[in-house]
Design a protein around this motif. Structure first.
Motif, PDB file in Angstrom:
ATOM      1  N   SER A   1       0.840  -1.191   0.000  1.00  0.00           N
ATOM      2  CA  SER A   1       0.000   0.000   0.000  1.00  0.00           C
ATOM      3  C   SER A   1       0.881   1.249   0.000  1.00  0.00           C
ATOM      4  O   SER A   1       2.088   1.187   0.222  1.00  0.00           O
ATOM      5  CB  SER A   1      -0.914   0.010   1.222  1.00  0.00           C
ATOM      6  N   SER A   2       0.267   2.393  -0.207  1.00  0.00           N
ATOM      7  CA  SER A   2       1.032   3.643  -0.221  1.00  0.00           C
ATOM      8  C   SER A   2       1.606   3.946   1.164  1.00  0.00           C
ATOM      9  O   SER A   2       2.673   4.545   1.280  1.00  0.00           O
ATOM     10  CB  SER A   2       0.171   4.803  -0.704  1.00  0.00           C
ATOM     11  N   SER A   3       0.920   3.526   2.224  1.00  0.00           N
ATOM     12  CA  SER A   3       1.453   3.756   3.566  1.00  0.00           C
ATOM     13  C   SER A   3       2.706   2.919   3.803  1.00  0.00           C
ATOM     14  O   SER A   3       3.622   3.363   4.505  1.00  0.00           O
ATOM     15  CB  SER A   3       0.403   3.463   4.636  1.00  0.00           C
TER      16      SER A   3
ATOM     17  N   ASP B   1       5.452   4.897   2.135  1.00  0.00           N
ATOM     18  CA  ASP B   1       5.809   6.067   2.939  1.00  0.00           C
ATOM     19  C   ASP B   1       6.662   5.679   4.150  1.00  0.00           C
ATOM     20  O   ASP B   1       7.652   6.338   4.468  1.00  0.00           O
ATOM     21  CB  ASP B   1       4.557   6.808   3.416  1.00  0.00           C
TER      22      ASP B   1
END
Length: 61
Positions: free
Chosen positions: A11-13, A16
């Motif tokens: 996921s994008s998290s 990050d």
């Protein structure tokens, strides 16, 4: 035909968090490359230690 296991897409998290951790590790490595700080205030590294048997020199005031 055998079934394939599901493909995991981060996921994008996750991206990050990975980016942040890489920055932290990079900064830590930079800090570890530096010399250790001298915490003794007033240390005079240009004066040698007195030899045994020599009288201690008086400090300039």
């Amino acid at each position: 035909m055998a079934s394939r296991p599901p493909v995991h897409h981060p996921s994008s998290s996750d991206f990050d968090q990975t980016t942040q951790m890489r920055r932290i590790v990079q900064r830590a490595r930079e800090l570890l490359k530096q010399s250790l700080p001298d915490t003794f205030l007033g240390r005079k590294t240009f004066e040698p230690f007195p030899q045994q048997g020599e009288p201690a020199r008086e400090q300039d005031q």
